[in-house]
Design a protein around this motif. Structure first.
Motif, short mmCIF file in Angstrom:
data_model
loop_
_atom_site.label_atom_id
_atom_site.label_comp_id
_atom_site.label_asym_id
_atom_site.label_seq_id
_atom_site.Cartn_x
_atom_site.Cartn_y
_atom_site.Cartn_z
N SER A 108 -1.21 6.61 -5.26
CA SER A 108 -1.85 5.48 -5.79
C SER A 108 -3.20 5.08 -5.99
O SER A 108 -3.80 4.91 -4.46
N SER A 131 -4.01 0.65 4.24
CA SER A 131 -4.17 -0.20 3.89
C SER A 131 -5.56 0.03 4.44
O SER A 131 -6.23 0.82 4.51
N TRP A 183 0.82 -1.45 -0.15
CA TRP A 183 0.04 -0.28 0.41
C TRP A 183 0.92 1.71 -0.22
O TRP A 183 1.71 1.18 0.60
N GLN A 184 0.45 2.07 -0.71
CA GLN A 184 1.64 3.22 -0.65
C GLN A 184 1.69 4.15 0.53
O GLN A 184 2.32 4.74 0.82
N TYR A 208 -4.32 7.02 0.23
CA TYR A 208 -4.01 6.18 -0.91
C TYR A 208 -2.47 7.13 -1.71
O TYR A 208 -2.08 6.36 -2.54
N ASP A 228 -4.35 1.93 -5.43
CA ASP A 228 -4.80 1.37 -4.04
C ASP A 228 -6.22 2.18 -4.01
O ASP A 228 -7.46 1.18 -3.32
N GLU A 229 -6.84 3.01 -4.32
CA GLU A 229 -8.25 3.63 -4.31
C GLU A 229 -9.16 2.63 -5.10
O GLU A 229 -10.19 1.92 -4.68
N THR A 272 -9.09 5.57 4.26
CA THR A 272 -7.91 5.44 3.48
C THR A 272 -6.95 6.41 2.56
O THR A 272 -7.87 7.05 1.99
#
Length: 607
Positions: free
Chosen positions: A94, A71, A67-68, A91, A97-98, A89
């Motif tokens: 990144s 998490s 995860w950038q 993100y 990740d979303e 989160t």
């Protein structure tokens, strides 16, 4: 994790608190179980089952995922007399990740058909932003809040009621509609297809987002990353967001603190990144200080590729910044790395030997996804892609094609022609000011060079660290204060000028057209015969006086009144004398005054 409450009523009944906005690069998601047959306790148990199902998905697909920043997480909370799951989160850069979170929640909605899920970020209903080209006319950002839900693997939208005014819904209103009329939320297939188009490559896209590279690292750094590869995200971020304090901490002679991870004892190891993290680290321009520069030179001379050697030095510096900068002291990776270092110091753990490191798997992925074929890229922008990929990254290629497809669809839509594209704009969106020529400044379309210069400066600014940005902001603030002080000084000078002008007017010095007679031979331009002014008068062919008379009258009267104002000062300081001194003119004492005081020109004082 603490979340903002939605039931604030601080200033009387009906006040729901100040508008709350998510921070940038943060996605938030909430899950409700809506089933009238379930009791409050059963609803809570159902939500707990949802949490466990999410953990199962994570174990299945995220064994090696990095995860950038944060998490995915779900916390069971109680709000407005009901149980729900809520998560948030960060993100970072990144976006993958979303969309991974969207994928997980959509997948879980197939198993939990009584779950109703909302997901949104700092831009609002970002799923609708993806589907902007397919939305019905009424569904705009002003009314979309709390209307977009994921349920049973579908995207559902709560439409406007028959007599409902276009407006966003409160969460309680949306839940009441779902509970009372579960068939009311509508399924728009085209909207759903556009909104979820980024999920087409999942779950395969999860592993495709990773990148492996074999790099030279200090043995201690290699040991830390071998124990927990996800630490790479915090290490890259610490280097990527470095500030002057971070760079100082790399130099013991300045920080007076020994290095925890000195750039020495390098070994070759395979490091797992996300593509975003690898690109962030690779793209950073950096001149390493002191021993770091010497280590880079040594690695290069030993035959290591310069690019890989630089990456290894950057990572080594990044973990040193992470562990020693107070800014990261409370971060989970920092605390865990500190515990691992304690184990090494206490003898509870030892650094790996060369033989052990050689047994670790090594992997170096192709970096073609970093390359762009600009000829193919231009074809894609023109909508003429021939199947050859402009990017090595298939996801980026697909996103580009999707963007071009949407744009072309908009242009081809008969309903969005001149009338549609322009006529549908809010009046405030139109630039109906006067033309550039009438305003007296350059047309923005003709100032490409200035815009390019601004764009370059802005691009350089956004790559700076937070500390460097703060320093520039402080300098800009000081400059603004200096300009304000200068403006205040100009205003003060203007006030003094106005006062002097008023004083001169009171003495008649600025009265260029006085209404009084003047005898011949008196005044600045007069002579014995009273013909000084008459000799300069001209008559045109029709017998009318020319403009020269007016000009002469103004000059004559100004000079005459200035002399009179100076004379009225009686030798004391005054506005007329001060003004003439500023112009470099020094008046002698008036002859009449000299006679009255008993002096004559060239004779000095009388006895």
């Amino acid at each position: 994790m603490d979340f903002p409450q939605d039931d604030l009523k601080w200033f009387g009944e009906g006040f729901d608190g100040f508008p709350k906005k998510l921070p940038d690069d943060v996605v938030e998601y909430i899950i409700f179980i809506i089933d009238s047959k379930l009791s409050d306790i059963q609803t809570r148990e159902r939500l707990q089952t949802f949490q466990r199902a999410l953990s199962t998905l994570e174990k299945k697909f995220l064994k090696e995922y990095i995860w950038q920043r944060d998490s995915i997480n779900l916390e069971l909370v109680r709000e407005e007399q009901r149980w729900l799951l809520r998560g948030r989160t960060n993100y970072g850069d990144s976006v993958a990740d979303e969309w991974l979170i969207v994928y997980f929640l959509q997948e879980l909605s197939k198993e939990f058909k009584d779950a109703w899920i909302r997901i949104y970020d700092s831009d609002g209903e970002f799923l609708l932003i993806e589907a902007a080209n397919a939305l019905p006319n009424w569904l705009n950002p002003e009314v979309s809040k709390n209307r977009v839900w994921i349920s049973n693997h579908r995207l559902l939208v709560i439409p406007l009621g028959k007599d409902e005014e276009p407006a966003p819904l409160k969460r309680s209103q949306a839940l009441q509609i779902i509970e009372a009329t579960p068939a009311r939320p509508q399924h728009y297939p085209k909207v759903e297809k556009e909104a979820f188009h980024r999920l087409n490559g999942y779950p395969a896209a999860i592993s495709e987002n990773q990148h492996h590279a074999t790099l030279p690292l200090p043995r201690k750094v290699a040991h830390i990353l071998h124990i927990s590869p996800p630490y790479i995200a915090a290490i890259v971020e610490a280097f990527y967001l470095r500030d002057p304090i971070s760079v100082r901490l790399l130099q013991p002679e300045q920080s007076k603190t020994p290095l925890t991870f000195p750039p020495e004892d390098f070994v070759d190891v395979s490091v797992r990144f996300t593509k975003v993290l690898y690109a962030q680290l690779l793209g950073q321009q950096w001149s390493p200080p002191g021993s770091w520069d010497s280590a880079l030179e040594t690695l290069t001379k030993s035959g290591k590729p310069s690019e890989k050697a630089e990456m290894g030095i950057k990572m080594s510096a990044g973990i040193q910044m992470l562990i020693s900068h107070s800014l990261y002291a409370s971060r989970k990776p920092t605390r865990e790395i500190a515990l691992l270092l304690e184990d090494l110091e206490n003898g509870d753990d030892t650094l790996p030997t060369d033989a052990e490191i050689d047994s670790w798997p090594k992997r170096s992925d192709d970096e073609g996804w970093l390359n762009i074929d600009f000829s193919e890229f231009e074809k894609e922008l023109d909508g003429k892609g021939g199947g050859k990929e402009a990017f090595g990254d298939k996801t980026a290629q697909e996103n580009l094609r999707k963007m071009v497809e949407r744009f072309n669809s908009f242009l081809a839509d008969d309903e969005t022609g001149i009338e549609g594209a322009d006529g549908g704009l809010d009046p405030m969106d139109k630039d109906n000011d006067s033309d550039a020529a009438e305003r007296g400044w350059d047309d923005p379309e003709e100032t490409d060079a200035e815009f390019a210069e601004y764009e370059a400066a802005y691009s350089k600014f956004i790559t700076l660290s937070a500390a460097e940005k703060a320093l520039l902001t402080d300098e800009a603030r000081e400059l603004a204060l200096a300009q304000d002080a200068e403006k205040e000084e100009d205003d003060e000078i203007q006030k003094l000028t106005d006062m002097m002008e008023a004083e001169l007017f009171s003495h008649g010095a600025l009265n260029v057209n006085p209404k009084h007679s003047r005898e011949s031979g008196q005044g600045l331009l007069g002579n014995d015969k009273g013909k000084g002014k008459a000799k300069l008068e001209e008559i045109d062919e029709e017998g009318e006086e020319t403009d020269d008379d007016d000009i002469l009258d103004e000059d004559y009267n100004l000079a005459d009144n200035m002399l009179k104002a100076f004379k009225n000062q009686a030798g004391m300081a005054g506005p007329a004398g001060n003004m003439m001194k500023l112009m470099g003119v020094q008046f002698p004492q008036d002859k009449d005054d000299e006679v009255k005081s008993g002096t004559s020109v060239g004779e000095g004082k009388s006895t």
